[in-house]
Write a protein that holds these residues in place. Structure first.
Motif, mmCIF file in Angstrom:
data_model
loop_
_atom_site.group_PDB
_atom_site.id
_atom_site.type_symbol
_atom_site.label_atom_id
_atom_site.label_comp_id
_atom_site.label_asym_id
_atom_site.label_seq_id
_atom_site.Cartn_x
_atom_site.Cartn_y
_atom_site.Cartn_z
ATOM 1 N N SER A 114 -26.300 10.339 20.869
ATOM 2 C CA SER A 114 -25.292 10.005 21.683
ATOM 3 C C SER A 114 -24.465 9.628 22.833
ATOM 4 O O SER A 114 -25.980 9.857 23.179
ATOM 5 N N LEU A 115 -23.584 8.955 23.551
ATOM 6 C CA LEU A 115 -23.480 9.147 24.322
ATOM 7 C C LEU A 115 -23.542 10.116 25.342
ATOM 8 O O LEU A 115 -23.059 11.030 25.209
ATOM 9 N N THR A 116 -24.382 10.332 26.369
ATOM 10 C CA THR A 116 -25.057 11.174 27.790
ATOM 11 C C THR A 116 -23.634 10.706 28.623
ATOM 12 O O THR A 116 -22.968 9.874 28.890
ATOM 13 N N CYS A 117 -24.015 11.775 29.622
ATOM 14 C CA CYS A 117 -23.009 12.017 30.936
ATOM 15 C C CYS A 117 -23.777 10.898 31.525
ATOM 16 O O CYS A 117 -22.707 10.165 32.671
ATOM 17 N N HIS A 128 -24.612 7.649 30.858
ATOM 18 C CA HIS A 128 -23.933 6.698 30.317
ATOM 19 C C HIS A 128 -22.914 6.294 30.515
ATOM 20 O O HIS A 128 -22.233 5.036 31.400
ATOM 21 N N ILE A 129 -22.041 8.058 30.565
ATOM 22 C CA ILE A 129 -20.456 7.306 31.317
ATOM 23 C C ILE A 129 -20.956 7.773 32.749
ATOM 24 O O ILE A 129 -19.642 7.011 33.176
ATOM 25 N N GLN A 172 -12.799 13.607 21.976
ATOM 26 C CA GLN A 172 -14.182 13.258 21.155
ATOM 27 C C GLN A 172 -14.479 12.709 19.886
ATOM 28 O O GLN A 172 -15.165 11.572 19.538
ATOM 29 N N ASP A 221 -18.717 6.291 19.393
ATOM 30 C CA ASP A 221 -20.281 7.197 19.495
ATOM 31 C C ASP A 221 -20.604 7.991 17.901
ATOM 32 O O ASP A 221 -19.567 7.290 16.892
ATOM 33 N N ALA A 225 -20.389 2.300 27.954
ATOM 34 C CA ALA A 225 -21.713 2.674 27.857
ATOM 35 C C ALA A 225 -22.178 2.981 26.777
ATOM 36 O O ALA A 225 -23.785 3.440 27.660
ATOM 37 N N GLU A 271 -20.065 17.632 26.555
ATOM 38 C CA GLU A 271 -20.407 17.121 28.209
ATOM 39 C C GLU A 271 -19.978 15.990 28.645
ATOM 40 O O GLU A 271 -19.049 15.860 29.226
ATOM 41 N N THR A 272 -20.398 15.402 27.306
ATOM 42 C CA THR A 272 -19.834 13.648 27.589
ATOM 43 C C THR A 272 -18.696 13.931 27.297
ATOM 44 O O THR A 272 -17.558 12.866 28.279
ATOM 45 N N LYS A 288 -26.490 2.340 27.299
ATOM 46 C CA LYS A 288 -27.476 2.730 27.129
ATOM 47 C C LYS A 288 -28.211 1.726 25.503
ATOM 48 O O LYS A 288 -29.203 2.088 25.999
#
Length: 301
Positions: free
Chosen positions: A280-283, A285-286, A37, A45, A245, A52-53, A249
């Motif tokens: 925020s970057l999300t799942c 995006h990942i 994180q 980020d 990512a 979760e990301t 985004k």
């Protein structure tokens, strides 16, 4: 060994992101979640990345590093080495010139740091004669030069070791970090600086335990320099995922919104967004970032 463990370690290049994430589930909680994180924020980020990301990035990095450990172990075994070393990582990164340059620059920094630590009174000597002393006292660089001369006899080694400052990936990351800090207050900047300094190398035993199961599957184990190299690869892997990512985004936001002529070229080049619009970057995006990386760069990613 149970079937679940075999599935977890069977990381194949053709797997889709979600399948890869599912294949590396572990019974324990993500041991590097907090560190990742911090890395997510340090690489671009928001200040508080989604849990979760971070968990998804944690799973992807673990799975890909298991794959890398197997590859470098096989390489070390073929060249008759008793341990995974710098040579095996260089061989792995040879197709990716940019990452190889960053790796060589990292090794050069580690050697310089060790030189300053071992000889605190000789800073001027080190700075003045650094090129002349590479082959004499810089262990990591000496290993690199010897191995690169074998596999790339016509390569300009001095250019390879000094090209880190001009690496386009590194420059883009620095530009994004500079743009990210423009509107920060003192506390935000201190937090960002701390996140930028977080690496896997600060907790070597924890990093070893992260891959304890896959190490039971390989015949050749990493040396001290091998572990340093794996820590670098894992850290750079997080950076690559964030780079991709942020591009995903940015692409999604441009497709969802009408064209805004007041967005500057710098914001586009550094994949940044105005502070009030940053999310925020999300799942998702990942997941898409991993799909793109795995498709375009399957060898080293």
């Amino acid at each position: 060994m149970s079937a679940a463990k075999k599935i977890k370690l069977d990381v194949e290049q053709e797997k889709m992101p979600m399948e890869l994430a599912d294949s590396c589930e572990t019974s324990s909680s993500p041991i590097f979640q907090k560190e990742i994180q911090c890395m997510l924020h340090g690489f671009g980020d928001v200040a508080e990345p989604l849990e979760e990301t971070a968990v998804m990035v944690h799973k992807i990095v673990h799975a890909k590093m298991c794959d890398i450990i197997m590859m470098v172990s096989a390489t070390a075994q073929k060249r008759g080495s008793k341990s995974i070393g710098i040579e095996d990582v260089i061989y792995l990164l040879t197709p990716d010139k940019s990452k190889l340059n960053r790796y060589l620059n990292h090794l050069k920094f580690k050697d310089m740091k060790g030189k300053f630590t071992d000889e605190p009174g000789n800073e001027d000597l080190v700075l003045n004669d650094i090129q002349e002393t590479f082959d004499k006292s810089y262990k990591r660089i000496r290993i690199c030069r010897k191995f690169l001369q074998c596999i790339k006899p016509k390569a300009n080694l001095n250019e390879m070791f000094n090209s880190g400052a001009n690496d386009p990936v590194r420059l883009k990351r620095l530009a994004r970090a500079e743009f990210q800090t423009r509107d920060m207050n003192t506390n935000e900047y201190l937090l960002f600086s701390e996140c930028r300094s977080v690496t896997f190398a600060k907790k070597p035993m924890k990093f070893y335990n992260w891959f304890e199961e896959v190490l039971l599957q390989v015949e050749v184990q990493p040396s001290h320099f091998g572990w340093e190299s794996l820590e670098f690869l894992a850290h750079d892997l997080v950076a690559e995922i964030v780079d991709a990512a942020l591009l995903v985004k940015n692409d999604q936001e441009r497709n969802c919104k009408p064209y805004e002529p007041d967005i500057t070229l710098l914001q586009t080049a550094t994949h940044g967004m105005p502070k009030k619009q940053k999310t925020s970057l999300t799942c998702s995006h990942i997941r898409e970032a991993f799909r793109r990386l795995n498709y375009f760069r399957p060898i080293t990613f």
